[in-house]
Design a protein around this motif. Sequence first.
Motif, PDB file in Angstrom:
ATOM      1  N   VAL A 113       0.838  -1.193   0.000  1.00 34.43           N
ATOM      2  CA  VAL A 113       0.000   0.000   0.000  1.00 34.43           C
ATOM      3  C   VAL A 113       0.877   1.248   0.000  1.00 34.43           C
ATOM      4  CG1 VAL A 113      -1.924   1.202   1.078  1.00 34.43           C
ATOM      5  CG2 VAL A 113      -1.746  -1.277   1.286  1.00 34.43           C
ATOM      6  N   GLY A 114       1.463   1.555   1.132  1.00 34.83           N
ATOM      7  CA  GLY A 114       2.268   2.767   1.217  1.00 34.83           C
ATOM      8  C   GLY A 114       2.867   2.914   2.595  1.00 34.83           C
ATOM      9  N   ALA A 115       3.367   4.130   2.863  1.00 34.91           N
ATOM     10  CA  ALA A 115       4.060   4.342   4.133  1.00 34.91           C
ATOM     11  C   ALA A 115       4.127   5.824   4.465  1.00 34.91           C
ATOM     12  CB  ALA A 115       5.470   3.757   4.061  1.00 34.91           C
ATOM     13  N   LEU A 116       4.350   6.080   5.753  1.00 30.70           N
ATOM     14  CA  LEU A 116       4.629   7.427   6.236  1.00 30.70           C
ATOM     15  C   LEU A 116       6.137   7.578   6.292  1.00 30.70           C
ATOM     16  CD1 LEU A 116       3.348  10.045   7.522  1.00 30.70           C
ATOM     17  CD2 LEU A 116       3.782   8.960   9.748  1.00 30.70           C
ATOM     18  N   VAL A 117       6.662   8.530   5.523  1.00 32.01           N
ATOM     19  CA  VAL A 117       8.112   8.694   5.369  1.00 32.01           C
ATOM     20  C   VAL A 117       8.525  10.067   5.889  1.00 32.01           C
ATOM     21  CG1 VAL A 117      10.041   8.626   3.728  1.00 32.01           C
ATOM     22  CG2 VAL A 117       8.004   7.223   3.323  1.00 32.01           C
ATOM     23  N   VAL A 118       9.663  10.105   6.572  1.00 33.57           N
ATOM     24  CA  VAL A 118      10.192  11.367   7.106  1.00 33.57           C
ATOM     25  C   VAL A 118      11.676  11.469   6.753  1.00 33.57           C
ATOM     26  CG1 VAL A 118       8.546  11.352   9.018  1.00 33.57           C
ATOM     27  CG2 VAL A 118      10.817  10.352   9.339  1.00 33.57           C
ATOM     28  N   PRO A 119      12.241  12.674   6.786  1.00 38.14           N
ATOM     29  CA  PRO A 119      13.682  12.805   6.552  1.00 38.14           C
ATOM     30  C   PRO A 119      14.493  12.011   7.569  1.00 38.14           C
ATOM     31  CG  PRO A 119      12.590  14.930   6.360  1.00 38.14           C
ATOM     32  CD  PRO A 119      11.567  13.974   6.902  1.00 38.14           C
ATOM     33  N   ALA A 120      15.670  11.610   7.184  1.00 40.29           N
ATOM     34  CA  ALA A 120      16.501  10.737   8.023  1.00 40.29           C
ATOM     35  C   ALA A 120      16.740  11.316   9.415  1.00 40.29           C
ATOM     36  CB  ALA A 120      17.825  10.473   7.327  1.00 40.29           C
ATOM     37  N   LYS A 121      16.941  12.622   9.517  1.00 40.11           N
ATOM     38  CA  LYS A 121      17.263  13.242  10.805  1.00 40.11           C
ATOM     39  C   LYS A 121      16.039  13.833  11.499  1.00 40.11           C
ATOM     40  CE  LYS A 121      22.018  14.295   9.439  1.00 40.11           C
ATOM     41  NZ  LYS A 121      23.048  15.350   9.254  1.00 40.11           N
TER      42      LYS A 121
END
Length: 331
Positions: A113-121
Amino acid sequence: MAAGCTRRTTLLAAGALLASATLRHAAAADRTVVRAGVLKFGTVSWELDTVRANGFDRQAGIDLQLVELAGNPATQVALQAGGVEVIVSDWLWVSRMRSKGEALCFIPYSTAVGALVVPAKSAIAGIGDLRGKRIGVAGSPLDKSWLLLKALAADRHGLSLDRDAQPFFAAPPLLNSKIASGDLDAVLTFWPFAARLEAKGMRVTMTVSDMLEALGQPATVPSIGYVFREEWARANPAAIAGFQAATNKAKALLAQSDAAWQRLAPLMQAEDDATFRILRDRYRDGIPRRWTEEERAGAAKLYALLARLGGRELVGDAPTIAPGTFWIGGA
């Protein structure tokens, strides 16, 4: 004498080629044509191109033809108009169409389906950290993943993301660009676009499967699948069974063979090796492992939740999934 032999050899060769072409044409005439509406660089093309390249369609007694269309709405229109026999969509749409009197059916394609993605830091470690954040959402306010995220935020953290965060709804490529430039704090997007962000070093905070599990819902229910008209399938049982057999062979090959993926590289449009590998691995993660009555019951349970969350705008007038949504005939 040599010239005569050469002429006779040429004539024999030409005759053999003609006979071969005639036999191929006759064989093709015995196979049912199945036209699939696809997006040129969509993930479905990876699987269906694998079917054609390996002759899995011919082995299954069908002639699979790919019809490239401009977008998902165009594929739905083409199916409804009879321009293609098969497209990919979700079972919510299938159920809604059936409740309106249009008998469509669904077989599984992928659980991804998908995902919640954030910057590495990013300091965002979970849903509770989304308060006040700029969240990019692929699609509209009725996107199913967004409804699930909102439900989980309210249930576990007392957050109303519509009010306590700053949602921004847009197409996935724009969202990827905005989070890369720092204009967004998080992105909830479809799996191929989440995979591309992962390849750039960003971090998946939670997948949609994680959200489903947290809400007590089955996480292995196929989210999208091949959709076709029930009337066509009833009239062509060997064709739909052959299509299932051919696509299952393609899934099995892509699950195991890295070489099969190398051939698909141009279709994948991966910018680098890391993107290529993550796209390949996320596709593999989404291959449905089971499709039994248990999964179909799980889908009905999830439908009830989504109907409650999205209301009439999402599911129309049907509070429960329409009977016949899932095709259980064929291979």
